[in-house]
Write a protein that holds these residues in place. Structure first.
Motif, PDB file in Angstrom:
ATOM      1  N   UNK A  82       0.856  -1.182   0.000  1.00 45.67           N
ATOM      2  CA  UNK A  82       0.000   0.000   0.000  1.00 45.67           C
ATOM      3  C   UNK A  82       0.892   1.231   0.000  1.00 45.67           C
ATOM      4  N   UNK A  83       0.622   2.145  -0.934  1.00 41.90           N
ATOM      5  CA  UNK A  83       1.413   3.363  -1.043  1.00 41.90           C
ATOM      6  C   UNK A  83       0.497   4.550  -0.780  1.00 41.90           C
ATOM      7  N   UNK A  84       0.814   5.324   0.263  1.00 40.18           N
ATOM      8  CA  UNK A  84      -0.012   6.445   0.685  1.00 40.18           C
ATOM      9  C   UNK A  84       0.079   7.642  -0.247  1.00 40.18           C
ATOM     10  N   UNK A  85      -0.872   8.549  -0.086  1.00 39.74           N
ATOM     11  CA  UNK A  85      -0.968   9.743  -0.913  1.00 39.74           C
ATOM     12  C   UNK A  85       0.316  10.565  -0.834  1.00 39.74           C
ATOM     13  N   UNK A  86       0.784  10.990  -1.997  1.00 41.29           N
ATOM     14  CA  UNK A  86       1.945  11.861  -2.059  1.00 41.29           C
ATOM     15  C   UNK A  86       3.282  11.181  -1.843  1.00 41.29           C
ATOM     16  N   UNK A  87       3.298   9.877  -1.710  1.00 40.05           N
ATOM     17  CA  UNK A  87       4.560   9.163  -1.469  1.00 40.05           C
ATOM     18  C   UNK A  87       5.424   9.174  -2.727  1.00 40.05           C
ATOM     19  N   UNK A  88       6.735   9.214  -2.501  1.00 35.89           N
ATOM     20  CA  UNK A  88       7.703   9.211  -3.590  1.00 35.89           C
ATOM     21  C   UNK A  88       8.679   8.077  -3.335  1.00 35.89           C
ATOM     22  N   UNK A  89       8.779   7.150  -4.281  1.00 35.87           N
ATOM     23  CA  UNK A  89       9.700   6.019  -4.189  1.00 35.87           C
ATOM     24  C   UNK A  89      10.673   6.156  -5.346  1.00 35.87           C
ATOM     25  N   UNK A  90      11.966   6.274  -5.040  1.00 38.44           N
ATOM     26  CA  UNK A  90      12.946   6.583  -6.072  1.00 38.44           C
ATOM     27  C   UNK A  90      14.091   5.590  -6.097  1.00 38.44           C
TER      28      UNK A  90
END
Length: 173
Positions: free
Chosen positions: A124-132
């Motif tokens: 689950x990826x929350x709102x506004x998350x950034x994965x780089x």
């Protein structure tokens, strides 16, 4: 793996709004575009590519969701809210994942343009998350809202904050 139309039916059932969910529209275009890459080069692949590009741009403009056909997306991805979602073309997303609005799965550097996140199953990826970058998010992990994740997240862990810190749930017997 089921064919694209079976996956589209599964995606529609998985989105609460069904046919009206803009996340579903983006996934449908992705599901119809991605199989083109397995075809040999020729007129069919070229015409299919033109359609895929136009449909993909329509989804980007209308829904604010970029899901390139080169990404590998598992079954039953749910895009909870539309808008601001960017998925790198080298990203891998497992089965039963959830992306909320304004999520970015991208690379960290122009020098390594193909480095992109890999999400396990049920992430689950929350709102506004950034994965780089070339990071791996383990199965059943939760990425908090507005988290900036630059390193691997183990299975079942939570990543919160900017930069993200990893929190592993404590289970008591």
């Amino acid at each position: 793996m089921p064919g694209p139309f079976a996956l589209i039916r599964e995606d529609r059932r998985n989105h609460r709004e069904g046919w009206l969910a803009q996340g579903f529209w983006a996934l449908a275009v992705y599901r119809l575009s991605a199989p083109r890459l397995a075809r040999p080069h020729g007129i069919v692949r070229t015409l299919w590519g033109v359609w895929a590009k136009l449909a993909g741009k329509w989804v980007e403009v209308r829904c604010g969701i970029s899901l390139p056909e080169t990404a590998r997306i598992g079954r039953r991805l749910r895009i909870e809210h539309f808008g601001g979602i960017v998925v790198h073309g080298s990203s891998v997303i497992g089965d039963d994942c959830l992306l909320r609005q304004n999520v970015t799965l991208g690379n960290r550097s122009e020098r390594r343009p193909l480095d992109a996140p890999t999400l396990g199953n049920r992430v689950q990826v929350g709102a506004g998350a950034i994965l780089l970058g070339a990071i791996t998010i383990g199965d059943d992990a939760v990425i908090g809202a507005n988290a900036v994740v630059l390193s691997d997240v183990p299975a079942g862990a939570r990543a919160v904050g900017n930069p993200a810190t990893i929190r592993i749930p404590q289970y008591h017997a």
